[in-house]
Design a protein around this motif. Structure first.
Motif, PDB file in Angstrom:
ATOM      1  N   PRO A 366     -94.024  56.430 -88.245  1.00 32.23           N
ATOM      2  CA  PRO A 366     -92.755  55.702 -88.093  1.00 32.23           C
ATOM      3  C   PRO A 366     -91.703  56.225 -89.057  1.00 32.23           C
ATOM      4  N   ARG A 367     -90.485  56.375 -88.545  1.00 32.76           N
ATOM      5  CA  ARG A 367     -89.455  57.082 -89.295  1.00 32.76           C
ATOM      6  C   ARG A 367     -89.135  56.444 -90.639  1.00 32.76           C
ATOM      7  N   GLN A 368     -89.329  55.120 -90.732  1.00 29.98           N
ATOM      8  CA  GLN A 368     -88.943  54.497 -92.004  1.00 29.98           C
ATOM      9  C   GLN A 368     -89.802  54.976 -93.170  1.00 29.98           C
ATOM     10  N   ARG A 372     -86.826  57.349 -98.611  1.00 26.85           N
ATOM     11  CA  ARG A 372     -87.331  57.092 -99.950  1.00 26.85           C
ATOM     12  C   ARG A 372     -87.017  55.671-100.355  1.00 26.85           C
ATOM     13  N   VAL A 489     -97.396  58.638 -81.555  1.00 29.68           N
ATOM     14  CA  VAL A 489     -96.082  58.354 -82.144  1.00 29.68           C
ATOM     15  C   VAL A 489     -95.138  59.519 -81.854  1.00 29.68           C
ATOM     16  N   TYR A 493     -91.573  59.461 -79.797  1.00 23.04           N
ATOM     17  CA  TYR A 493     -90.283  59.891 -80.319  1.00 23.04           C
ATOM     18  C   TYR A 493     -89.701  61.013 -79.461  1.00 23.04           C
TER      19      TYR A 493
END
Lengths: 660, 660
Positions: A366-368, A372, A489, A493
């Motif tokens: 997941p991109r989150q 950082r 995933v 995407y």
């Protein structure tokens, strides 16, 4: 809730760090060595024990060959370190084995390596912390029986330290690691000097006898004996983890990054080899007797020692013998060993989030996870790692001997694929490189990586054969699941990206809706409704209506009268609700507008309460939320949330340092 | 997730019902009697047992007085039924005791009554279902030892049935209730006929002897003996629950509602009294010996019967004796009794959600509880009731004797306050009523309610004294907590209402922001961003900017070039992010606009993905959500979500029957 979380976060992990400061968190060699080496070095705290107790299954006669098993591990270690020095130079960007495999063997191999490494990072934490808890219990007998909760507490502590960022953990961890090197080093020196002078006492367990397990009464005989030796070797190979951590962590080194990383790697290999062999040899000459199930296998005058016997770790028994007459040395070494094991887990806390972030960048997670956290450390990865390790420690009762069966499968999958990738890498470069000097360097490197490939592949097979049914299948299953999830995933995407990509003709995207039909939804006529109306009017839509739902038809006249009393230049629309619902009539009405004028944009203004406490969410906004999520399914609709800040929320905003 | 939930809901609870159909779900008397009476009637399945086992603590001599204790319960029951016939006529709106107490004693008394009733509804479910599970185990010995899971399964089943709506449950429940009446009635008739003709056999437990507990060797002597009789009486009063359910359920009756409800109440009282006394008398003449701890207290030839002895319920023992020679009658009666106990729990499923919805309407519970679910039943309340009952069944191991200690405190709190309220009600009306005939009817009613007050108050004191330390304190604590929470919820809603109310001068509310400053936020240039830009442009704001955050300053030139290539008449603003955050730079920028032009409205357009699967939420929109919740803390900001429907969401919309 966010107010509590934010305050706790600020308290525990400190203030955020600016991007400009990022350079300052790079590690000099004297800090990088302890940060990355603690994993490999600390394994001498349990790897010799595992070699001994596995061999001891076939009795004391079998345990005598332990230095030869250790030597085999050392050979593998030297080859792997030499091979990885090639990797570090060729791929200095910190993608490590993942990058090597992806570049040379394709993305599927890369994801396979990544899955293997993720699982092994979790196991590094679980094994090191569990072993650390056992050493702590050696020094503090009060901890006995509470190893699991103690170990979990340590993981939580490490998590918090790492959420503070790399630099501080580095400095914090340097001192105990150097103390450990000093301790084990001086123990080895003093031990061999006393042995040479004939003044080395026997270990505390030397007086005990050992009962071999059923089928091993004759010692290491036949196939079963060979298998046992291989199992001991496979457990000893735990000393090799940590090597790949450096190749994943090259960007954290000061410049010249690759050279510094390679030097650190060589130092680490030398220390590891020295410590491992010293301990196994000293254990042999002091007659350390070490068993898997001490209560049953160890006997004194023919009688099993029973549950009351406390089997100290090999390192502890050696320290007691070598420093006999000077007890503080024993306690100091135990304490420092416990400490370095905890710090070893930190290697994984450095490597895991970096790898997770790289995978997130590449769309496999997941991109989150790529974002950082406040503190330049990758908070999400750190928390995931800690969670996995805690589950393992809890499930395996913090017992190193059981956890070690799951361990190092991942590392050797990664080693093997990475060495295969490196061989391909050199092959590819050799095809285009004209300079003979460069070519001969490449051929030399390829030879090293080729030997590495052969050896790590062999070890992987040995590890799989000897450990599969004893627990390694769990690690392999976990890798397979992670691999499948990451592929899924990425596929998701990819398909979303294709779906959303701008085509060659973007004129359609540039065409505008012809008119704006604005709707202000409200349930009561209060300040938030007035604000929503004012904002809607300020944006001057083509059509503006106020819309409410009459759950009870008897209320309609009063609602209309109240509205008229406000004398607003906005028509009121009251929707019928035969099912006494709120959501459906509104959604149906919005769709009817869309049907009548498909080129209109419908903007739905919803007054929303901004609350300060989590429990206020239970009491407010429930219908607004439900409504919004339903409206968004309809094309051509924009949902505009008009916030009304309740007094409680203003406090929160102030506490967050915002001037609302 | 919503797709799965919706599909499951549709499958399990059926299609929605229109408001116009609400009249059709009203209950005729022949259905209302079983629906509401099952609670009171079913208590004969356990109330006589509790009377007997409590008295048996003092030995068999004490158990002989059980019919007298039963008679005392009958007296209370007759008085309470008579009193409640007054309530039903005076307050036909279904507020029941809550409305009576609120109107006559003030809102605090009303909330106290409501707290007591909510707790007792939960206990009705727990006690009835636990007893039902015991009867089921009598008929199906395979269930023994699995009573808890069986009982929880029954609660879940009832929950699903009730989510389908009142009407269907009514029809479904009528047949077994009538069968139960027929069964117990014919058992009583046959039993007394056989007793009169001298052909009634003894019960199976008649051969056993009973050991009195320590301190009761002399039978019912002194204060302890009196206390024991009171405890037996208090347990027997469980027969009274269910009376108040009818007064809360008046609106569910067909017209004339009050008259029908009062008639049903009288019928119920008559049946209850007859069954209760029949069982206690038959138990006496057939010598049923029934103990709290049968394994220890019951003896055969002086030896305790031990754990293997299965003590069948009194009703079961009677059926076996009365229908001796015809075993099917025993099994049939056990089965029907088990069934009616399950249905008794349904009374609570009718009453609890109605009361919860009334409390939500009055602001004592979260407002969403007031909204009816799809199916005209108050889904939220049903689920809350089931949850509470499951916890109780699990915590008390489905043991009726333990659960009954918590029971009926609430009902008698409610009875007493309600009767006090009725006395005040008549006093108030008598002050203004001139007609002598009406006055004399009122005086008569007041006398009845006065007697009810005196008696229920006395019983409440008896229940509190005899049961407080045995478990009633848990019920009282729960009531206190619910009372406090409901008061707090109401205070919160009141303070928010005051905060939001329009003042006398609404001109401020009517003033508009001077200009609209629109911002379109984006992270990538894809279709959703284009749509957001188009919608923002369509609403023709005074200022329009596209805003993005540059996490890496090196990306800026490429971002600007990409933007220029689109040739849109919208300026691009790239925000710096020294901490590599997304949220903070945007929030700061929006605030800076507000500071420069405080009278401007800032509309922030955020492209949002509409996803079809719950797991897609993990992969998308995380930063958008975080951003939105932070932006809403700032005054003068509207957040407009511009949805982009991913293909997966379109499927969901279709499945929901929506034409998106």
């Amino acid at each position: 809730m966010s107010d509590i979380v934010d305050a706790a976060k600020r308290l525990l992990v400190g203030r955020p760090v600016r991007s400009d400061n990022l350079g300052h968190t790079l590690l000099p060699k004297r800090i990088a060595l302890p940060v990355f080496a603690s994993d490999a070095l600390s394994s001498v705290a349990y790897a010799p024990d595992e070699i001994l107790l596995t061999l001891t299954i076939a009795g004391l006669g079998a345990a005598i060959i332990s230095p030869w098993v250790g030597l085999a591990v050392v050979v593998v270690l030297v080859v792997v370190v030499t091979s990885y020095r090639q990797n570090v130079h060729a791929y200095p960007s910190g993608g490590g084995d993942y990058e090597v495999a992806t570049t040379n063997l394709g993305p599927r191999a890369g994801v396979a390596v990544a899955s293997a490494l993720l699982v092994d990072y979790v196991l590094t934490v679980a094994v090191s912390i569990s072993s650390g808890a056992q050493y702590a219990a050696t020094a503090l007998p009060a901890l006995r029986g509470h190893e699991v909760s103690f170990a979990i507490g340590l993981v939580v502590l490490l998590t918090l330290l790492n959420l503070r960022g790399v630099k501080e953990s580095g400095t914090l961890f340097a001192i105990p690691t150097y103390l450990f090197m000093l301790g084990v080093g001086s123990m080895a020196v003093v031990g061999f000097v006393r042995f040479a002078t004939g003044s080395l006492p026997m270990a505390e367990s030397a007086v005990l006898d050992v009962l071999p397990e059923d089928g091993f009464e004759q010692g290491l005989m036949g196939l079963a004996g060979a298998f046992l030796v291989l199992r001991a070797f496979a457990s000893g190979c735990a000393a090799l983890t940590g090597v790949e951590a450096i190749s994943n962590g090259v960007p954290a080194f000061r410049k010249p990054k690759s050279k510094n990383a390679a030097t650190t790697l060589a130092l680490l290999g030398g220390l590891s080899v020295t410590f491992m062999m010293s301990i196994l040899l000293l254990a042999k000459v002091t007659n350390v007797h070490f068993a898997e199930i001490p209560a049953e296998q160890l006997t004194l005058d023919g009688v099993p020692v029973g549950e009351d016997y406390v089997q100290n770790p090999v390192l502890g028994q050696l320290a007691a013998a070598v420093f006999q007459g000077f007890p503080p040395a024993f306690y100091l070494l135990s304490a420092v060993t416990g400490l370095i094991l905890v710090l070893a887990a930190n290697t994984a806390f450095n490597g895991f989030p970096v790898l997770g972030s790289i995978l997130a960048r590449d769309g496999y997670l997941p991109r989150q996870l790529h974002t950082r956290g406040d503190r330049l450390a990758f908070s999400n990865g750190i928390v995931a790692l800690a969670g996995g390790a805690i589950v393992l420690i809890w499930a395996f009762d913090a017992q190193v001997t059981r956890l070690i069966q799951l361990y190092i499968v991942g590392v050797f999958v990664s080693f093997t694929l990475s060495q295969l990738g490196m061989v391909k890498h050199w092959n590819r470069h050799l095809r285009t490189e004209p300079d003979p000097a460069a070519r001969s360097r490449m051929v030399r490197s390829r030879t090293i990586n080729g030997i590495g490939l052969g050896l790590t592949g062999t070890v992987l097979v040995v590890v799989l054969i000897t450990k599969f049914s004893r627990g390694a299948w769990i690690a392999i299953l976990a890798m397979a699941v992670i691999f499948a999830v990451m592929q899924a995933v990425r596929r998701h995407y990819d398909s979303v990206r294709d779906e959303l990509a701008l085509g060659p003709d973007i004129s359609a995207a540039r065409s505008l809706p012809s008119r704006v039909h604005a709707i202000v939804l409200f349930s009561r006529l209060h300040k938030p409704t007035m604000r929503a109306l004012a904002y809607a009017r300020a944006s001057r839509p083509s059509v503006l209506e106020a819309v409410t739902v009459a759950v009870d038809p008897e209320d309609i006249p009063r609602m209309r009268a109240d509205w008229d009393a406000l004398e607003l230049p906005v028509p009121l629309k009251i929707l019928d609700s035969p099912y006494r619902e709120i959501t459906r009539p509104i959604v149906d009405y919005v769709r009817s507008i869309r049907r009548e004028s498909p080129r209109d944009l419908v903007v739905v203004y919803i007054p929303e309460y901004v609350v300060g406490h989590w429990w206020e969410h239970v009491l407010h906004n429930q219908s607004a939320l439900r409504l919004k999520s339903r409206l968004l399914y309809t094309r051509g609709v924009v949902v505009a949330s008009v916030p009304w800040q309740l007094e409680s929320s203003v406090e929160v905003a102030h506490r967050q340092g915002d001037d609302a």
